[in-house]
Design a protein around this motif. Structure first.
Motif, PDB file in Angstrom:
ATOM      1  N   LEU A   1      -7.052  -3.677  -4.507  1.00  0.00           N
ATOM      2  CA  LEU A   1      -7.453  -3.478  -3.114  1.00  0.00           C
ATOM      3  C   LEU A   1      -8.622  -4.390  -2.738  1.00  0.00           C
ATOM      4  O   LEU A   1      -8.687  -4.909  -1.620  1.00  0.00           O
ATOM      5  N   GLU A   2      -9.547  -4.583  -3.663  1.00  0.00           N
ATOM      6  CA  GLU A   2     -10.677  -5.478  -3.411  1.00  0.00           C
ATOM      7  C   GLU A   2     -10.209  -6.930  -3.346  1.00  0.00           C
ATOM      8  O   GLU A   2     -10.622  -7.691  -2.457  1.00  0.00           O
TER       9      GLU A   2
ATOM     10  N   ALA B   1      -7.288  -8.065  -2.549  1.00  0.00           N
ATOM     11  CA  ALA B   1      -6.465  -8.260  -1.356  1.00  0.00           C
ATOM     12  C   ALA B   1      -7.292  -8.177  -0.071  1.00  0.00           C
ATOM     13  O   ALA B   1      -6.760  -8.296   1.022  1.00  0.00           O
ATOM     14  N   LYS B   2      -8.605  -7.934  -0.215  1.00  0.00           N
ATOM     15  CA  LYS B   2      -9.543  -7.816   0.906  1.00  0.00           C
ATOM     16  C   LYS B   2      -9.252  -6.610   1.799  1.00  0.00           C
ATOM     17  O   LYS B   2      -9.672  -6.565   2.948  1.00  0.00           O
ATOM     18  N   VAL B   3      -8.513  -5.630   1.256  1.00  0.00           N
ATOM     19  CA  VAL B   3      -8.363  -4.363   1.964  1.00  0.00           C
ATOM     20  C   VAL B   3      -9.725  -3.680   1.983  1.00  0.00           C
ATOM     21  O   VAL B   3     -10.153  -3.139   3.001  1.00  0.00           O
ATOM     22  N   ILE B   4     -10.428  -3.743   0.866  1.00  0.00           N
ATOM     23  CA  ILE B   4     -11.829  -3.308   0.781  1.00  0.00           C
ATOM     24  C   ILE B   4     -12.659  -4.579   0.873  1.00  0.00           C
ATOM     25  O   ILE B   4     -12.604  -5.434  -0.004  1.00  0.00           O
ATOM     26  N   SER B   5     -13.419  -4.701   1.948  1.00  0.00           N
ATOM     27  CA  SER B   5     -14.171  -5.936   2.163  1.00  0.00           C
ATOM     28  C   SER B   5     -15.615  -5.853   1.687  1.00  0.00           C
ATOM     29  O   SER B   5     -16.335  -6.850   1.738  1.00  0.00           O
TER      30      SER B   5
ATOM     31  N   LEU C   1      -6.695   7.357   7.712  1.00  0.00           N
ATOM     32  CA  LEU C   1      -5.671   7.003   6.725  1.00  0.00           C
ATOM     33  C   LEU C   1      -4.773   8.185   6.403  1.00  0.00           C
ATOM     34  O   LEU C   1      -5.182   9.298   6.376  1.00  0.00           O
TER      35      LEU C   1
ATOM     36  N   LEU D   1      -8.637   4.814  -0.714  1.00  0.00           N
ATOM     37  CA  LEU D   1      -9.418   4.348   0.431  1.00  0.00           C
ATOM     38  C   LEU D   1     -10.083   5.503   1.168  1.00  0.00           C
ATOM     39  O   LEU D   1     -11.252   5.398   1.564  1.00  0.00           O
TER      40      LEU D   1
ATOM     41  N   MET E   1       0.847  -1.188   0.000  1.00  0.00           N
ATOM     42  CA  MET E   1       0.000   0.000   0.000  1.00  0.00           C
ATOM     43  C   MET E   1       0.889   1.247   0.000  1.00  0.00           C
ATOM     44  O   MET E   1       1.771   1.368   0.827  1.00  0.00           O
TER      45      MET E   1
ATOM     46  N   ASP F   1      -2.884   4.460  -2.847  1.00  0.00           N
ATOM     47  CA  ASP F   1      -3.878   3.516  -2.323  1.00  0.00           C
ATOM     48  C   ASP F   1      -4.603   4.120  -1.120  1.00  0.00           C
ATOM     49  O   ASP F   1      -5.825   3.987  -0.993  1.00  0.00           O
ATOM     50  N   CYS F   2      -3.859   4.784  -0.244  1.00  0.00           N
ATOM     51  CA  CYS F   2      -4.479   5.434   0.921  1.00  0.00           C
ATOM     52  C   CYS F   2      -5.454   6.522   0.494  1.00  0.00           C
ATOM     53  O   CYS F   2      -6.524   6.676   1.095  1.00  0.00           O
TER      54      CYS F   2
END
Length: 150
Positions: free
Chosen positions: A41-42, A44-48, A150, A9, A1, A5-6
């Motif tokens: 990001l999706e 990698a499950k950063v965004i769930s 963030l 998010l 990240m 990316d931050c």
């Protein structure tokens, strides 16, 4: 990240309904690059997930309580049984396992005190492996569904 990316998010936390085009404009990135990063990001499950945040009072859920639960024994099986049972009580909007005593903190919403009492007597007291429940009524919500810093 990285910083980009931050930024993605942070923007999505403000408005999860942004299109990829709008998102790319907000962070100063090309649409294709933004879409690629968003997909990563999706994956990698950063965004769930994405969801609407609903005002509980607007849908008749005017009562909130925090319930503390202590289990009889903290065995792997007891913890699993208790946590599985929590999934079947939709009025529990957040359940957190704690260090120390009590073992769990449950955030509960219902229509009113009477509905909470019925839920408490019929569902919460029936949870498996339970030693003790204590509860407190929420007077006022100050911070709810706050974005991550963030």
């Amino acid at each position: 990240m990285d910083d980009i990316d931050c930024k993605i998010l942070a923007e999505l936390q403000k408005d999860g309904r942004l299109t990829v085009t709008e998102l790319s404009e907000h962070i100063g990135l090309s649409v294709s690059s933004c879409q690629r990063r968003l997909r990563a990001l999706e994956q990698a499950k950063v965004i769930s997930g994405y969801r609407a945040i609903i005002d509980p009072a607007a849908v008749g859920l005017n009562f909130a309580a925090i319930v503390f639960a202590t289990l009889r024994h903290m065995t792997t099986q007891d913890v699993a049984s208790f946590e599985d049972a929590l999934q079947n009580i939709p009025e529990i909007t957040c359940a957190e396992r704690l260090f120390g005593d009590p073992d769990y903190m449950l955030h509960v919403v219902t229509q009113d005190l009477s509905t909470f009492q019925t839920l408490y007597d019929r569902s919460l007291l029936a949870l498996p492996c339970l030693l003790r429940l204590t509860s407190t009524i929420v007077m006022k919500s100050i911070c709810r569904d706050r974005s991550l810093p963030l």
